[in-house]
Scaffold this active site. Structure first.
Site, short mmCIF file in Angstrom:
data_model
loop_
_atom_site.label_atom_id
_atom_site.label_comp_id
_atom_site.label_asym_id
_atom_site.label_seq_id
_atom_site.Cartn_x
_atom_site.Cartn_y
_atom_site.Cartn_z
N ASP A 1 23.38 22.05 31.07
CA ASP A 1 21.95 22.35 31.25
C ASP A 1 21.62 22.93 32.62
O ASP A 1 20.57 23.56 32.79
CB ASP A 1 21.11 21.09 31.03
CG ASP A 1 21.31 20.50 29.65
OD1 ASP A 1 21.65 21.25 28.71
OD2 ASP A 1 21.14 19.27 29.49
N GLY B 1 26.21 13.93 27.65
CA GLY B 1 26.77 15.06 26.91
C GLY B 1 27.98 15.62 27.62
O GLY B 1 27.98 15.78 28.84
N ASP C 1 21.79 14.17 34.24
CA ASP C 1 20.66 13.39 34.76
C ASP C 1 20.73 11.92 34.33
O ASP C 1 20.59 11.02 35.15
CB ASP C 1 19.35 14.01 34.29
CG ASP C 1 18.13 13.26 34.77
OD1 ASP C 1 17.75 13.46 35.93
OD2 ASP C 1 17.57 12.47 33.99
N ARG D 1 18.03 21.20 27.21
CA ARG D 1 17.13 20.05 27.30
C ARG D 1 15.78 20.53 27.82
O ARG D 1 15.16 21.36 27.19
CB ARG D 1 17.75 18.96 28.18
CG ARG D 1 17.37 17.55 27.78
CD ARG D 1 18.26 16.52 28.49
NE ARG D 1 18.17 16.57 29.91
CZ ARG D 1 17.53 15.64 30.64
NH1 ARG D 1 16.97 14.61 30.05
NH2 ARG D 1 17.48 15.74 31.95
N THR E 1 27.08 19.09 33.46
CA THR E 1 26.18 19.29 32.33
C THR E 1 25.99 20.79 32.12
O THR E 1 25.86 21.54 33.10
CB THR E 1 24.81 18.63 32.55
OG1 THR E 1 23.89 19.10 31.56
CG2 THR E 1 24.25 18.93 33.93
N ASP F 1 20.56 21.40 35.20
CA ASP F 1 19.24 20.88 35.52
C ASP F 1 19.25 19.80 36.61
O ASP F 1 18.29 19.03 36.72
CB ASP F 1 18.58 20.31 34.26
CG ASP F 1 19.37 19.15 33.65
OD1 ASP F 1 20.53 18.93 34.06
OD2 ASP F 1 18.82 18.47 32.75
N ARG G 1 26.61 7.28 24.66
CA ARG G 1 25.30 6.83 25.14
C ARG G 1 25.33 5.30 25.21
O ARG G 1 26.01 4.65 24.42
CB ARG G 1 24.20 7.27 24.18
CG ARG G 1 24.22 8.76 23.84
CD ARG G 1 23.82 9.63 25.01
NE ARG G 1 23.78 11.04 24.66
CZ ARG G 1 23.53 12.03 25.51
NH1 ARG G 1 23.30 11.75 26.78
NH2 ARG G 1 23.53 13.28 25.12
#
Length: 319
Positions: A127, A11, A103, A171, A125, A129, A72
């Protein structure tokens, strides 16, 4: 090392362009050629690789998204796909690779590292994360986008005396929800790392309504569940007029904030430094405003955690 490659994967996030710019210009400053790999790992397999010059990254530091594009790539998860990627890197004489992404992107870099190919990961990202870094590139911009959206939703929630459930991205991580919920004074924040008792959320809403509160904001991380499902349950349990807003991909776009531009520039440059120092299989990050690097294989084994103190504070301030 005289030739390095850079790609963005997964992303997109605001600040990726700033990181690409830093990689290209830092490398050229040290007389190292840089090759941009377009469309992520799919472009690596396909050989969609072009040499980059100083002008290639001019006027991009303020732009969201990524000029290298992203995609992707299921094929790269296979050993055959990874070998094809390495063949392309060898074909162009690229001696080290910088991967900017989250990730999933780091999993690809991990595979290349295990095959002996020098890789450095740069966390990009929204996120937030990735273990081993306090912040990832794009998180701050996405956070401010969410805050601005919630501010506007609160205006209409106040006008119509409604309860709003706002579903944000992240996510399986709750950082976006936690930070934006705290910043916007949400009555409840639902995140994957903390399994909130639904009855507690309802009790808080009812108590607020009883003391004359006319509207409420509930921030829900996508990793917890569907905003529409939660909205329906809240309406059934409280009989309060409830609306749901899913912010979606608006959170990924936009011009990066100053914090993200500076973070991306620092991390991108640090990644080049590591390759020139002969280091590989590392991930760069920032902790306590200091640049750090970790073994990329080891760091991916670490679980993502949230700031427990911040979560408790959000509870205390939402009474």
């Amino acid at each position: 090392m005289k030739k390095i490659g850079v790609l963005t994967s997964g992303g997109d996030s605001p600040g990726m362009n700033a990181a690409v710019r830093a990689v290209v210009r830092k490398a050229i400053y040290h007389d190292v050629e840089v090759y941009g790999i377009y469309n992520g790992y799919q472009g690596l397999i396909d050989g969609n690789i072009k040499k980059m010059e100083l002008g290639s990254v001019g006027d991009i530091i303020q732009r969201g998204g990524t000029i290298l594009y992203s995609a992707r790539c299921e094929e790269f998860k296979t050993e055959e796909g990874q070998n094809k990627g390495i063949e392309q890197l060898n074909k162009f004489g690229i001696e080290g690779l910088i991967v900017i992404g989250g990730d999933g992107s780091f999993r690809g870099a991990e595979k290349l590292t295990k095959k002996g190919y020098p890789c450095i990961g740069v966390p990009g990202t929204i996120d937030n994360d990735i273990p081993g870094t306090d912040f990832t590139i794009g998180f701050d911009t996405a956070l401010n986008t969410v805050i601005e959206a919630i501010d506007k939703i609160r205006d209409t929630a106040t006008s119509h005396e409604r309860t709003y459930v706002i579903e944000v991205m992240g996510r399986n991580a709750g950082d976006l929800a936690l930070w934006s919920g705290l910043a916007d004074g949400a009555e409840s924040i639902l995140i994957p790392e903390q399994k909130d008792d639904f009855d507690e959320v309802i009790d808080r809403l009812k108590k607020g309504h009883e003391r004359g509160k006319k509207h409420s904001i509930i921030v829900l991380a996508e990793g917890v569940g569907s905003g529409f499902d939660y909205g329906k349950r809240i309406k059934e349990a409280t009989n309060l007029e409830t609306r749901v807003t899913i912010l979606g991909h608006i959170q990924r776009g936009g011009s990066p904030t100053g914090n993200d531009r500076v973070l991306a520039s620092r991390l991108g440059a640090k990644a080049v430094d590591l390759l020139l120092e002969g280091k590989a299989g590392r991930m760069v990050g920032i902790q306590n405003n200091k640049l750090v690097d970790h073994d990329i294989i080891e760091i991916l084994q670490e679980p993502h955690t949230i700031d427990e103190e911040m979560y408790r504070l959000s509870k205390e301030l939402s009474i």
